[in-house]
Write a protein that holds these residues in place. Structure first.
Motif, PDB file in Angstrom:
ATOM      1  N   PHE A 199       8.030 -19.798 -15.010  1.00  0.00           N
ATOM      2  CA  PHE A 199       7.337 -19.762 -16.299  1.00  0.00           C
ATOM      3  C   PHE A 199       6.395 -20.953 -16.442  1.00  0.00           C
ATOM      4  O   PHE A 199       5.225 -20.798 -16.810  1.00  0.00           O
ATOM      5  CB  PHE A 199       8.351 -19.759 -17.443  1.00  0.00           C
ATOM      6  CG  PHE A 199       7.725 -19.883 -18.804  1.00  0.00           C
ATOM      7  CD1 PHE A 199       7.014 -18.827 -19.354  1.00  0.00           C
ATOM      8  CD2 PHE A 199       7.832 -21.061 -19.531  1.00  0.00           C
ATOM      9  CE1 PHE A 199       6.415 -18.940 -20.606  1.00  0.00           C
ATOM     10  CE2 PHE A 199       7.241 -21.186 -20.776  1.00  0.00           C
ATOM     11  CZ  PHE A 199       6.530 -20.122 -21.320  1.00  0.00           C
ATOM     12  N   LEU A 200       6.882 -22.134 -16.126  1.00  0.00           N
ATOM     13  CA  LEU A 200       6.073 -23.339 -16.279  1.00  0.00           C
ATOM     14  C   LEU A 200       4.863 -23.319 -15.346  1.00  0.00           C
ATOM     15  O   LEU A 200       3.755 -23.688 -15.736  1.00  0.00           O
ATOM     16  CB  LEU A 200       6.921 -24.582 -16.003  1.00  0.00           C
ATOM     17  CG  LEU A 200       8.069 -24.851 -16.982  1.00  0.00           C
ATOM     18  CD1 LEU A 200       8.954 -25.976 -16.458  1.00  0.00           C
ATOM     19  CD2 LEU A 200       7.544 -25.184 -18.364  1.00  0.00           C
ATOM     20  N   GLY A 201       5.077 -22.864 -14.109  1.00  0.00           N
ATOM     21  CA  GLY A 201       4.008 -22.907 -13.121  1.00  0.00           C
ATOM     22  C   GLY A 201       3.024 -21.761 -13.208  1.00  0.00           C
ATOM     23  O   GLY A 201       1.838 -21.930 -12.919  1.00  0.00           O
ATOM     24  N   ALA A 202       3.505 -20.584 -13.606  1.00  0.00           N
ATOM     25  CA  ALA A 202       2.656 -19.395 -13.575  1.00  0.00           C
ATOM     26  C   ALA A 202       2.051 -19.039 -14.923  1.00  0.00           C
ATOM     27  O   ALA A 202       0.962 -18.465 -14.984  1.00  0.00           O
ATOM     28  CB  ALA A 202       3.459 -18.202 -13.052  1.00  0.00           C
ATOM     29  N   PHE A 203       2.736 -19.363 -16.004  1.00  0.00           N
ATOM     30  CA  PHE A 203       2.300 -18.888 -17.314  1.00  0.00           C
ATOM     31  C   PHE A 203       1.699 -19.972 -18.204  1.00  0.00           C
ATOM     32  O   PHE A 203       0.956 -19.653 -19.131  1.00  0.00           O
ATOM     33  CB  PHE A 203       3.482 -18.251 -18.060  1.00  0.00           C
ATOM     34  CG  PHE A 203       3.736 -16.815 -17.696  1.00  0.00           C
ATOM     35  CD1 PHE A 203       3.364 -16.305 -16.471  1.00  0.00           C
ATOM     36  CD2 PHE A 203       4.361 -15.962 -18.593  1.00  0.00           C
ATOM     37  CE1 PHE A 203       3.601 -14.982 -16.131  1.00  0.00           C
ATOM     38  CE2 PHE A 203       4.602 -14.632 -18.275  1.00  0.00           C
ATOM     39  CZ  PHE A 203       4.218 -14.137 -17.039  1.00  0.00           C
ATOM     40  N   CYS A 204       2.023 -21.225 -17.956  1.00  0.00           N
ATOM     41  CA  CYS A 204       1.653 -22.280 -18.902  1.00  0.00           C
ATOM     42  C   CYS A 204       0.390 -23.028 -18.497  1.00  0.00           C
ATOM     43  O   CYS A 204       0.106 -23.204 -17.310  1.00  0.00           O
ATOM     44  CB  CYS A 204       2.790 -23.297 -19.032  1.00  0.00           C
ATOM     45  SG  CYS A 204       4.289 -22.632 -19.790  1.00  0.00           S
ATOM     46  N   THR A 205      -0.342 -23.484 -19.513  1.00  0.00           N
ATOM     47  CA  THR A 205      -1.412 -24.438 -19.260  1.00  0.00           C
ATOM     48  C   THR A 205      -0.771 -25.755 -18.818  1.00  0.00           C
ATOM     49  O   THR A 205       0.446 -25.946 -18.941  1.00  0.00           O
ATOM     50  CB  THR A 205      -2.237 -24.686 -20.533  1.00  0.00           C
ATOM     51  OG1 THR A 205      -1.387 -25.300 -21.523  1.00  0.00           O
ATOM     52  CG2 THR A 205      -2.809 -23.390 -21.092  1.00  0.00           C
ATOM     53  N   THR A 206      -1.586 -26.662 -18.315  1.00  0.00           N
ATOM     54  CA  THR A 206      -1.045 -27.963 -17.892  1.00  0.00           C
ATOM     55  C   THR A 206      -0.375 -28.671 -19.066  1.00  0.00           C
ATOM     56  O   THR A 206       0.758 -29.157 -18.962  1.00  0.00           O
ATOM     57  CB  THR A 206      -2.167 -28.843 -17.317  1.00  0.00           C
ATOM     58  OG1 THR A 206      -2.764 -28.166 -16.204  1.00  0.00           O
ATOM     59  CG2 THR A 206      -1.613 -30.178 -16.848  1.00  0.00           C
ATOM     60  N   ARG A 207      -1.065 -28.715 -20.189  1.00  0.00           N
ATOM     61  CA  ARG A 207      -0.497 -29.348 -21.380  1.00  0.00           C
ATOM     62  C   ARG A 207       0.680 -28.538 -21.910  1.00  0.00           C
ATOM     63  O   ARG A 207       1.693 -29.089 -22.340  1.00  0.00           O
ATOM     64  CB  ARG A 207      -1.578 -29.475 -22.465  1.00  0.00           C
ATOM     65  CG  ARG A 207      -1.110 -30.179 -23.738  1.00  0.00           C
ATOM     66  CD  ARG A 207      -2.223 -30.193 -24.783  1.00  0.00           C
ATOM     67  NE  ARG A 207      -2.605 -28.846 -25.175  1.00  0.00           N
ATOM     68  CZ  ARG A 207      -1.938 -28.118 -26.077  1.00  0.00           C
ATOM     69  NH1 ARG A 207      -0.849 -28.600 -26.652  1.00  0.00           N
ATOM     70  NH2 ARG A 207      -2.363 -26.913 -26.394  1.00  0.00           N
TER      71      ARG A 207
ATOM     72  N   ASP B 246       0.593 -21.415 -28.024  1.00  0.00           N
ATOM     73  CA  ASP B 246       0.061 -22.734 -27.682  1.00  0.00           C
ATOM     74  C   ASP B 246       0.261 -23.076 -26.209  1.00  0.00           C
ATOM     75  O   ASP B 246      -0.600 -23.705 -25.595  1.00  0.00           O
ATOM     76  CB  ASP B 246       0.731 -23.801 -28.551  1.00  0.00           C
ATOM     77  CG  ASP B 246       0.258 -25.207 -28.211  1.00  0.00           C
ATOM     78  OD1 ASP B 246      -0.957 -25.455 -28.287  1.00  0.00           O
ATOM     79  OD2 ASP B 246       1.104 -26.046 -27.860  1.00  0.00           O
ATOM     80  N   VAL B 247       1.375 -22.645 -25.614  1.00  0.00           N
ATOM     81  CA  VAL B 247       1.697 -23.116 -24.261  1.00  0.00           C
ATOM     82  C   VAL B 247       1.242 -22.170 -23.157  1.00  0.00           C
ATOM     83  O   VAL B 247       1.051 -22.592 -22.010  1.00  0.00           O
ATOM     84  CB  VAL B 247       3.215 -23.395 -24.114  1.00  0.00           C
ATOM     85  CG1 VAL B 247       3.682 -24.399 -25.153  1.00  0.00           C
ATOM     86  CG2 VAL B 247       4.037 -22.118 -24.171  1.00  0.00           C
ATOM     87  N   ILE B 248       1.060 -20.881 -23.459  1.00  0.00           N
ATOM     88  CA  ILE B 248       0.748 -19.900 -22.415  1.00  0.00           C
ATOM     89  C   ILE B 248      -0.756 -19.814 -22.186  1.00  0.00           C
ATOM     90  O   ILE B 248      -1.544 -19.813 -23.129  1.00  0.00           O
ATOM     91  CB  ILE B 248       1.332 -18.521 -22.786  1.00  0.00           C
ATOM     92  CG1 ILE B 248       2.865 -18.585 -22.740  1.00  0.00           C
ATOM     93  CG2 ILE B 248       0.826 -17.433 -21.839  1.00  0.00           C
ATOM     94  CD1 ILE B 248       3.555 -17.328 -23.227  1.00  0.00           C
ATOM     95  N   ARG B 249      -1.142 -19.725 -20.926  1.00  0.00           N
ATOM     96  CA  ARG B 249      -2.553 -19.599 -20.554  1.00  0.00           C
ATOM     97  C   ARG B 249      -3.103 -18.243 -20.985  1.00  0.00           C
ATOM     98  O   ARG B 249      -2.487 -17.204 -20.739  1.00  0.00           O
ATOM     99  CB  ARG B 249      -2.726 -19.722 -19.030  1.00  0.00           C
ATOM    100  CG  ARG B 249      -2.440 -21.096 -18.474  1.00  0.00           C
ATOM    101  CD  ARG B 249      -2.741 -21.169 -16.986  1.00  0.00           C
ATOM    102  NE  ARG B 249      -1.841 -20.338 -16.197  1.00  0.00           N
ATOM    103  CZ  ARG B 249      -2.218 -19.298 -15.471  1.00  0.00           C
ATOM    104  NH1 ARG B 249      -3.479 -18.926 -15.429  1.00  0.00           N
ATOM    105  NH2 ARG B 249      -1.333 -18.613 -14.775  1.00  0.00           N
ATOM    106  N   ASN B 250      -4.278 -18.255 -21.568  1.00  0.00           N
ATOM    107  CA  ASN B 250      -4.902 -17.013 -22.010  1.00  0.00           C
ATOM    108  C   ASN B 250      -5.148 -16.056 -20.851  1.00  0.00           C
ATOM    109  O   ASN B 250      -5.004 -14.839 -20.996  1.00  0.00           O
ATOM    110  CB  ASN B 250      -6.215 -17.326 -22.734  1.00  0.00           C
ATOM    111  CG  ASN B 250      -6.902 -16.082 -23.264  1.00  0.00           C
ATOM    112  OD1 ASN B 250      -7.693 -15.468 -22.570  1.00  0.00           O
ATOM    113  ND2 ASN B 250      -6.589 -15.707 -24.494  1.00  0.00           N
ATOM    114  N   ASN B 251      -5.508 -16.595 -19.682  1.00  0.00           N
ATOM    115  CA  ASN B 251      -5.870 -15.682 -18.594  1.00  0.00           C
ATOM    116  C   ASN B 251      -4.666 -14.973 -17.974  1.00  0.00           C
ATOM    117  O   ASN B 251      -4.837 -14.066 -17.158  1.00  0.00           O
ATOM    118  CB  ASN B 251      -6.717 -16.377 -17.525  1.00  0.00           C
ATOM    119  CG  ASN B 251      -5.971 -17.402 -16.708  1.00  0.00           C
ATOM    120  OD1 ASN B 251      -4.775 -17.636 -16.909  1.00  0.00           O
ATOM    121  ND2 ASN B 251      -6.665 -18.033 -15.775  1.00  0.00           N
ATOM    122  N   VAL B 252      -3.441 -15.351 -18.374  1.00  0.00           N
ATOM    123  CA  VAL B 252      -2.268 -14.570 -17.965  1.00  0.00           C
ATOM    124  C   VAL B 252      -2.382 -13.150 -18.514  1.00  0.00           C
ATOM    125  O   VAL B 252      -2.000 -12.177 -17.856  1.00  0.00           O
ATOM    126  CB  VAL B 252      -0.966 -15.229 -18.475  1.00  0.00           C
ATOM    127  CG1 VAL B 252       0.229 -14.291 -18.309  1.00  0.00           C
ATOM    128  CG2 VAL B 252      -0.710 -16.534 -17.732  1.00  0.00           C
TER     129      VAL B 252
END
Length: 228
Positions: A150-158, A184-190
């Motif tokens: 989850f942290l590596g694939a779905f989240c932005t760095t922040r 707030d934490v998940i990358r939009n491009n996911v």
């Protein structure tokens, strides 16, 4: 997996075709070849992704790994010997998917994805949730069973920093139950690029709707992920 950022995964095979045709190439030479012979301006992303998938060596100049050699053999057998051949195949998938138009290449890509440890675990989580996956149910499973995925694939760095803090402080539930947090934490491009990739490689059905708008506009109830 954040390097796998392009919506069309055929682009990850372009560096393989280039090195197979020209031999070992320095990064700049490889990026130039993708621009000149493939008409592709995001060569750096394609090279990084090919490395992530284990198709290219990290050393300079870049060479094909054993898996890259196998992929090149499959591509040649499919009639792809030059970057222009791959460009024409990619054009045929517009409005469709690689899985629908060129199934052998979709299988080749899916196998490359599956060999990546994080993607393999993500695929396990998807199958456990399927055949119709609510995005937040998938997030819940990932943060409890595969938090590093989850942290590596779905989240932005922040976002990964914040998510890790929540997990370590026992507030894991907020990552899928608190709308203000997961948005707030998940990358939009996911929700767009990654979904498109999964459709192209035949993991998700073409009926799955990706989301190209702002994260604040995303309603997971309206756009379930449907397994192929």
């Amino acid at each position: 997996m954040t390097t796998l950022s392009l919506a069309q995964p055929l682009n990850y095979l372009a560096p393989v075709v280039a090195v197979d045709r020209h031999g070992p190439l320095a990064r700049d030479e490889l990026v130039d070849a993708l621009a000149d012979e493939y008409g592709f301006g995001a060569g750096d992303a394609a090279v990084a992704s090919a490395r992530t998938l284990g198709l290219l060596t990290g050393e300079r100049p870049h060479e094909l790994t054993e898996q890259g050699e196998l992929s090149a053999t499959v591509l040649r057998g499919y009639g792809v010997e030059a970057l222009d051949d791959l460009r024409l195949l990619k054009a045929e998938t517009r409005g469709s998917t690689v899985a629908e138009r060129h199934r052998p290449l979709a299988i080749l890509l899916r196998n490359a994805f599956s060999r990546h440890p994080e993607f393999g675990l993500l695929l396990d989580a998807l199958r456990a949730e399927g055949p119709r996956v609510h995005f937040l149910d998938l997030v819940e499973r990932l943060v409890h069973e595969y938090p590093n995925v989850f942290l590596g694939a779905f989240c932005t760095t922040r976002g990964a920093v914040r998510a890790r803090q929540l997990i370590e402080s026992g507030q894991t539930r907020r990552l899928y139950a608190d709308q203000s947090v997961w948005r707030d934490v998940i990358r939009n491009n996911v929700l767009f690029n990654f979904v498109q990739q999964l459709k192209h490689v035949g993991v998700l059905s073409p009926a799955t709707l990706s989301h190209s708008g702002a994260m604040s506009e995303y309603d997971p109830d309206e756009k379930p992920w449907i397994l192929a």
